[in-house]
Enzyme design. Structure first.
Site, PDB file in Angstrom:
ATOM      1  N   HIS A  82       0.859  -1.184   0.000  1.00 12.66           N
ATOM      2  CA  HIS A  82       0.000   0.000   0.000  1.00 12.66           C
ATOM      3  C   HIS A  82       0.894   1.232   0.000  1.00 12.66           C
ATOM      4  O   HIS A  82       1.960   1.234   0.596  1.00 12.66           O
ATOM      5  CB  HIS A  82      -0.883  -0.003   1.258  1.00 12.66           C
ATOM      6  CG  HIS A  82      -2.084   0.878   1.130  1.00 12.66           C
ATOM      7  ND1 HIS A  82      -3.290   0.434   0.618  1.00 12.66           N
ATOM      8  CD2 HIS A  82      -2.274   2.177   1.449  1.00 12.66           C
ATOM      9  CE1 HIS A  82      -4.163   1.422   0.637  1.00 12.66           C
ATOM     10  NE2 HIS A  82      -3.575   2.503   1.130  1.00 12.66           N
ATOM     11  N   ASP A 161     -13.676   3.038   7.027  1.00  7.34           N
ATOM     12  CA  ASP A 161     -12.640   3.748   6.262  1.00  7.34           C
ATOM     13  C   ASP A 161     -13.249   4.390   5.017  1.00  7.34           C
ATOM     14  O   ASP A 161     -12.879   5.499   4.636  1.00  7.34           O
ATOM     15  CB  ASP A 161     -11.493   2.812   5.860  1.00  7.34           C
ATOM     16  CG  ASP A 161     -10.385   3.583   5.152  1.00  7.34           C
ATOM     17  OD1 ASP A 161      -9.858   4.533   5.742  1.00  7.34           O
ATOM     18  OD2 ASP A 161     -10.069   3.264   3.994  1.00  7.34           O
ATOM     19  N   ARG A 168     -12.268  12.942   5.111  1.00 11.86           N
ATOM     20  CA  ARG A 168     -10.941  13.555   5.295  1.00 11.86           C
ATOM     21  C   ARG A 168     -10.471  14.243   4.022  1.00 11.86           C
ATOM     22  O   ARG A 168      -9.844  15.299   4.061  1.00 11.86           O
ATOM     23  CB  ARG A 168      -9.912  12.490   5.705  1.00 11.86           C
ATOM     24  CG  ARG A 168     -10.054  12.051   7.148  1.00 11.86           C
ATOM     25  CD  ARG A 168      -9.191  10.848   7.439  1.00 11.86           C
ATOM     26  NE  ARG A 168      -7.791  11.032   7.125  1.00 11.86           N
ATOM     27  CZ  ARG A 168      -7.006  10.114   6.564  1.00 11.86           C
ATOM     28  NH1 ARG A 168      -7.482   8.920   6.255  1.00 11.86           N
ATOM     29  NH2 ARG A 168      -5.754  10.371   6.311  1.00 11.86           N
ATOM     30  N   SER A 183      -6.210   4.383   8.730  1.00 12.01           N
ATOM     31  CA  SER A 183      -6.896   4.181   7.451  1.00 12.01           C
ATOM     32  C   SER A 183      -6.241   3.022   6.688  1.00 12.01           C
ATOM     33  O   SER A 183      -6.917   2.094   6.202  1.00 12.01           O
ATOM     34  CB  SER A 183      -6.820   5.475   6.628  1.00 12.01           C
ATOM     35  OG  SER A 183      -7.150   5.238   5.295  1.00 12.01           O
ATOM     36  N   LYS A 187      -7.592  -1.312   6.501  1.00  7.92           N
ATOM     37  CA  LYS A 187      -7.824  -2.014   5.225  1.00  7.92           C
ATOM     38  C   LYS A 187      -6.947  -3.263   5.137  1.00  7.92           C
ATOM     39  O   LYS A 187      -7.406  -4.348   4.777  1.00  7.92           O
ATOM     40  CB  LYS A 187      -7.503  -1.086   4.037  1.00  7.92           C
ATOM     41  CG  LYS A 187      -8.511   0.029   3.829  1.00  7.92           C
ATOM     42  CD  LYS A 187      -8.341   0.718   2.489  1.00  7.92           C
ATOM     43  CE  LYS A 187      -7.277   1.774   2.437  1.00  7.92           C
ATOM     44  NZ  LYS A 187      -7.514   3.000   3.198  1.00  7.92           N
TER      45      LYS A 187
HETATM   46  N1  URA Z   1      -3.929   5.899   1.805  1.00  7.12           N
HETATM   47  C1  URA Z   1      -4.938   5.446   2.588  1.00  7.12           C
HETATM   48  O1  URA Z   1      -5.467   4.364   2.368  1.00  7.12           O
HETATM   49  N2  URA Z   1      -5.323   6.213   3.600  1.00  7.12           N
HETATM   50  C2  URA Z   1      -4.771   7.396   3.899  1.00  7.12           C
HETATM   51  O2  URA Z   1      -5.174   8.030   4.846  1.00  7.12           O
HETATM   52  C3  URA Z   1      -3.719   7.873   3.068  1.00  7.12           C
HETATM   53  C4  URA Z   1      -3.315   7.093   2.023  1.00  7.12           C
END
Ligand code: URA
Length: 435
Positions: A82, A161, A168, A183, A187
Site C-alpha cells: 500500500h 474507512d 478527510r 486508514s 484495510k
Molecule cells: N492511503 C490510505 O489508504 N489512507 C490514507 O489516509 C492515506 C493514504
C-alpha cells in the site's frame, strides 16, 4: 455517547478510551454522527494527534466495522502493498499481477484519490465495465482462482474507512500520522494477509513533506502492523517528482499496461520490482534480494503478469475488447496540446505538486465528495529531472476536455519545470527501508 463532549476533549488534548473510540467509529459508520461533527473531531485529531493506544483502538475499530477475510488453507502466501499516496503512482496496477504470477495471493483493498494524489480505484474505473465493489466471498473466490483482486472499501469491507476517508479528503484532515496509519492498516488487516510492504512517500506532492516526517509515519505503521501480527517493511520514496511519465486516471492505466509489457518507464519498473522482490524475500528467507529481483524480472518478461492483468479485468467485469481498443488510441480526451521548451539544457525540477494540481483542475481529481472524475484527462510524456532537451522538445502533453482547460493547464505547467545549462543528476527514488 455525548459526542460534542468527546470533540471538546480531543480539542483540548485529552485521550479517549478504547470504548469511546469504538463508539465513535460505530456511530459514524451507521450514520448516527453527522459529517459536521465527525469533521470537527477529525480536525481535533489532526491538531492534537492520538496516543499509540488510541491509534491502535481506531485501527481495530475501523477494521471490525466490516468483514475480516478468512482464507482457505493454501500454500500461496497472502501479501499486499500500500502507498501513502503520490502523483503518478500506479505501482499497484503493475505489482499486483506480478505478485499473482509469482504465486502469491493478493487481496488488495485500495482507495479513491485523496487530495491531489491519485487513487487506484479511480484509475481502474477508467476501464469500461470494471467493478471495484466486490462482496467478501467474491474477493476470496477471485483471489483463490486467479491470485488477485483490486477492490475498494464497501458497506461490508472496512465501511468505516470508506466514509472517514471520503470525509478527510475534503476537510483538510488527510496529513495526520494516526489517521493515515489507521486508514491504511484497517484495510490491510481486514484482508487477512501475512506480509505487507508500505511505500511511504515524502516530498512536494506527498502528505509527508520531509524524509523525517515520512520516517515517523513509516515507524507508526510498521510498529502497529507488527504489533497486530502483520509482518511489514516500509520503503521511503521520493515524491517531489511524479512517478512515471503519465498522470491522470486512464493515462496511468495505459502506462501501467506498457510497464507490464516491459516498456518501462525505469522508475516505475524499478520500484515495482524492488517491492515484489522484498515480498519474495520476506516470505522465503533463503532468497537473496538480488536473486529475488532476478526472479521478478524473469516473470515480467515471460508475459505472465500481463496475462494475469487481463484475467483480473475480465473477472471484475471489465470489457477486454474495449480496453484493448482504448490502449490502441493516442488519447481518450478530445484535446491534446504540447508544452514545448523554448531553449536547450537539462531539467532540474519536475514539480509533482503542480502537476497533481493541474491534473485535478483538468477534472482528473475531486474538490468535493460528490465530484465526478474525468478519467480521460491528464498529462503524459512528462520530462524528468536529469533529462537533456533541445529547442522544441516536449516537456509534457496535456489531454483535456476542451481548449480552454488545456490552455490553462499549459500556462500553469510552465511553473512545474526548472532548467540549467549543465548536466544534472536527479536524487534517488528509494531513500530508505524500515522494518
Ligand atoms: N492511503 C490510505 O489508504 N489512507 C490514507 O489516509 C492515506 C493514504
Amino acid at each position: 455517547m455525548n459526542f460534542p463532549a468527546l470533540i471538546e476533549a480531543k480539542r483540548d488534548g485529552q485521550s479517549h478510551t478504547r470504548d469511546e473510540i469504538r463508539e465513535i467509529v460505530q456511530a459514524y459508520t451507521t450514520g448516527d454522527i453527522p459529517d459536521y461533527q465527525m469533521s470537527a473531531w477529525l480536525m481535533a485529531v489532526y491538531f492534537q494527534s492520538l496516543q499509540p493506544e488510541e491509534t491502535r483502538a481506531l485501527t481495530l475499530a475501523m477494521r471490525d466495522s466490516g468483514t475480516v477475510l478468512e482464507w482457505p488453507d493454501d500454500p500461496r502466501p497472502l501479501v499486499d502493498k500500500h502507498s501513502t499516496g503520490g502523483v503518478g503512482d500506479k505501482v499497484s496496477l503493475v505489482l499486483a499481477p506480478i505478485l499473482a504470477a509469482l504465486g502469491f495471493r493478493v487481496p488488495m483493498i485500495s482507495g479513491r484519490g485523496l487530495g491531489i494524489t491519485g487513487g487506484t480505484l479511480d484509475k481502474l474505473a477508467s476501464i469500461p465495465g470494471f467493478k471495484t465493489q466486490l462482496e467478501p466471498d467474491q474477493i476470496i473466490s477471485q483471489v483463490q482462482d486467479i491470485g488477485l483482486a483490486i477492490v475498494g472499501q464497501t458497506s461490508t469491507m472496512v465501511p468505516a474507512d470508506k466514509r472517514i476517508y471520503a470525509l478527510r479528503d475534503v476537510t483538510g484532515t488527510v496529513p495526520s500520522i494516526p489517521l493515515i496509519t489507521a486508514s491504511i492498516l484497517s484495510k490491510k488487516l481486514s484482508e487477512g494477509i501475512g506480509t505487507l510492504v508500505m511505500d511511504v512517500k515524502f516530498g512536494a506532492a506527498a502528505f509527508m513533506k520531509t524524509p523525517g516526517e515520512a520516517r515517523e509515519l513509516a515507524q507508526s505503521i510498521v510498529e502497529l502492523a507488527q504489533n497486530c501480527g502483520l509482518k511489514t517493511t516500509a520503503f521511503l520514496t521520493d515524491m517531489d517528482t511524479p512517478l512515471g511519465m503519465a498522470v491522470g486516471n486512464w493515462l496511468e492505466v495505459k502506462e501501467a499496461v506498457r510497464c507490464l509489457d516491459c516498456y518501462g518507464p525505469d522508475d516505475l519498473q524499478t520500484l515495482t520490482v524492488d517491492i515484489a522482490a522484498t515480498l519474495l524475500v520476506e516470505t522465503n528467507s533463503r532468497l537473496t534480494i538480488a536473486a529475488a529481483r532476478q526472479r521478478v524480472l524473469e516473470s515480467l518478461t515471460s508475459g505472465k503478469p500481463r496475462a494475469t492483468f487481463n484475467e483480473m479485468v475480465k473477472a471484475q467485469g471489465g470489457d477486454l475488447a474495449a480496453l484493448e481498443a482504448q490502449l490502441g488510441t493516442n488519447s481518450t480526451a478530445p484535446v491534446i496540446m504540447d508544452l514545448e521548451t523554448p531553449d536547450e539544457g537539462f531539467i532540474t525540477r519536475t514539480d509533482a505538486q503542480i502537476i497533481g494540481e493541474v491534473v485535478r483542475d483538468l477534472g482528473g481529481g475531486r474538490m468535493t465528495q460528490e465530484d465526478e472524475i474525468d478519467h480521460a484527462v491528464g498529462l503524459d510524456e512528462i520530462a524528468k529531472p536529469g533529462e537533456p532537451f533541445g529547442v522544441g522538445s516536449v516537456l509534457a502533453r496535456v489531454h483535456a476536455r476542451d481548449k480552454t482547460s488545456a490552455q490553462h493547464a499549459l500556462d500553469r505547467l510552465k511553473q512545474a519545470f526548472e532548467f540549467q545549462d549543465e548536466p544534472f543528476e536527479s536524487t534517488p527514488l528509494i531513500h530508505d527501508r524500515i522494518c
